[in-house]
Write a protein that holds these residues in place. Structure first.
Motif, PDB file in Angstrom:
ATOM      1  N   UNK A  79       0.843  -1.208   0.000  1.00  0.00           N
ATOM      2  CA  UNK A  79       0.000   0.000   0.000  1.00  0.00           C
ATOM      3  C   UNK A  79       0.874   1.253   0.000  1.00  0.00           C
ATOM      4  N   UNK A  80       1.960   1.211   0.756  1.00  0.00           N
ATOM      5  CA  UNK A  80       2.880   2.344   0.770  1.00  0.00           C
ATOM      6  C   UNK A  80       3.431   2.605  -0.633  1.00  0.00           C
ATOM      7  N   UNK A  81       3.862   1.551  -1.326  1.00  0.00           N
ATOM      8  CA  UNK A  81       4.402   1.725  -2.682  1.00  0.00           C
ATOM      9  C   UNK A  81       3.344   2.283  -3.627  1.00  0.00           C
ATOM     10  N   UNK A  82       2.102   1.829  -3.492  1.00  0.00           N
ATOM     11  CA  UNK A  82       1.022   2.362  -4.303  1.00  0.00           C
ATOM     12  C   UNK A  82       0.769   3.831  -4.008  1.00  0.00           C
ATOM     13  N   UNK A  83       0.714   4.165  -2.730  1.00  0.00           N
ATOM     14  CA  UNK A  83       0.530   5.568  -2.347  1.00  0.00           C
ATOM     15  C   UNK A  83       1.687   6.439  -2.800  1.00  0.00           C
ATOM     16  N   UNK A  84       2.900   5.916  -2.719  1.00  0.00           N
ATOM     17  CA  UNK A  84       4.072   6.665  -3.170  1.00  0.00           C
ATOM     18  C   UNK A  84       4.002   6.936  -4.670  1.00  0.00           C
ATOM     19  N   UNK A  85       3.579   5.922  -5.440  1.00  0.00           N
ATOM     20  CA  UNK A  85       3.451   6.153  -6.884  1.00  0.00           C
ATOM     21  C   UNK A  85       2.392   7.200  -7.175  1.00  0.00           C
ATOM     22  N   UNK A  86       1.247   7.141  -6.490  1.00  0.00           N
ATOM     23  CA  UNK A  86       0.202   8.139  -6.719  1.00  0.00           C
ATOM     24  C   UNK A  86       0.728   9.538  -6.406  1.00  0.00           C
ATOM     25  N   UNK A  87       1.477   9.665  -5.311  1.00  0.00           N
ATOM     26  CA  UNK A  87       2.088  10.951  -4.983  1.00  0.00           C
ATOM     27  C   UNK A  87       3.014  11.408  -6.105  1.00  0.00           C
ATOM     28  N   UNK A  88       3.900  10.522  -6.567  1.00  0.00           N
ATOM     29  CA  UNK A  88       4.848  10.893  -7.624  1.00  0.00           C
ATOM     30  C   UNK A  88       4.138  11.261  -8.918  1.00  0.00           C
ATOM     31  N   UNK A  89       3.139  10.471  -9.286  1.00  0.00           N
ATOM     32  CA  UNK A  89       2.415  10.719 -10.532  1.00  0.00           C
ATOM     33  C   UNK A  89       1.728  12.084 -10.488  1.00  0.00           C
ATOM     34  N   UNK A  90       1.006  12.365  -9.413  1.00  0.00           N
ATOM     35  CA  UNK A  90       0.314  13.655  -9.335  1.00  0.00           C
ATOM     36  C   UNK A  90       1.290  14.810  -9.142  1.00  0.00           C
ATOM     37  N   UNK A  91       2.383  14.566  -8.435  1.00  0.00           N
ATOM     38  CA  UNK A  91       3.438  15.579  -8.323  1.00  0.00           C
ATOM     39  C   UNK A  91       3.972  15.943  -9.716  1.00  0.00           C
TER      40      UNK A  91
END
Length: 192
Positions: free
Chosen positions: A175-187
């Motif tokens: 879940x952390x890796x998924x959340x991190x990707x969402x953060x990076x993508x939207x960033x």
């Protein structure tokens, strides 16, 4: 003396869970530094503007789906639904591999558009994109390795309601890796 992974003789936080949270905190700090450096460097000028690879939309969907199937596997373990654990962990693994394959294709898209990492002909904007996606990809590979270990354990009937630590750790990290990707993508969408 052999102990069960779920046994916690100290009465506090399980040492493996504590270790995982330390790892997560250090990864958050690293990506915080990367994205801060990205913003600072972008403001200095000489920044090539280019479209993000369109496959990032597909990889984002894959990582979200993998997080859903990981949670379903965790829920199945709590209910001792052994068949569902194996199925959902398998789907999670497949979605994770598709995500990584998509990221490699994204790099191919960047290269075909003459956006490179480092070197005299490169621009820092491309290099940052390679670093952000590459370091995340590395961590996703580590997640896939641990996921494979948990999947193999599930086929040996070692993942169930009385032995939850493996799948708890895997679920948290995934879940952390998924959340991190969402953060990076939207960033990247907002700052690119």
């Amino acid at each position: 003396m052999v102990t069960n992974l779920d046994n916690n003789t100290t009465g506090g936080v399980h040492p493996l869970k504590f270790s995982l949270w330390l790892i997560i905190i250090s990864i958050v700090m690293m990506f915080g530094a990367f994205t801060s450096a990205y913003i600072v460097r972008r403001e200095e000028g000489n920044w090539l503007e280019f479209d993000l690879p369109p496959i990032f939309i597909l990889t984002t969907v894959m990582i979200v789906l993998s997080s859903i199937t990981m949670q379903l596997a965790y829920n199945a373990a709590k209910k001792d639904n052994l068949g569902m654990i194996k199925l959902m962990l398998s789907f999670t693994f497949i979605f994770g591999v598709i995500f990584l394959y998509g990221q490699v294709n994204a790099w191919g898209n960047l290269v075909s558009n003459n956006i490179y990492f480092g070197g005299m002909d490169s621009n820092p904007s491309g290099s940052f994109l390679y670093v952000l996606t590459g370091v995340h990809g590395f961590h996703l590979i580590t997640g896939l390795i641990y996921l494979a270990i948990v999947l193999i354990a599930s086929f040996k009937y070692k993942v169930h309601s009385k032995n939850m630590v493996r799948i708890q750790l895997c679920t948290t990290y995934w879940h952390f890796l998924g959340g991190l990707w969402l953060y990076l993508y939207f960033f990247l969408l907002l700052n690119h």
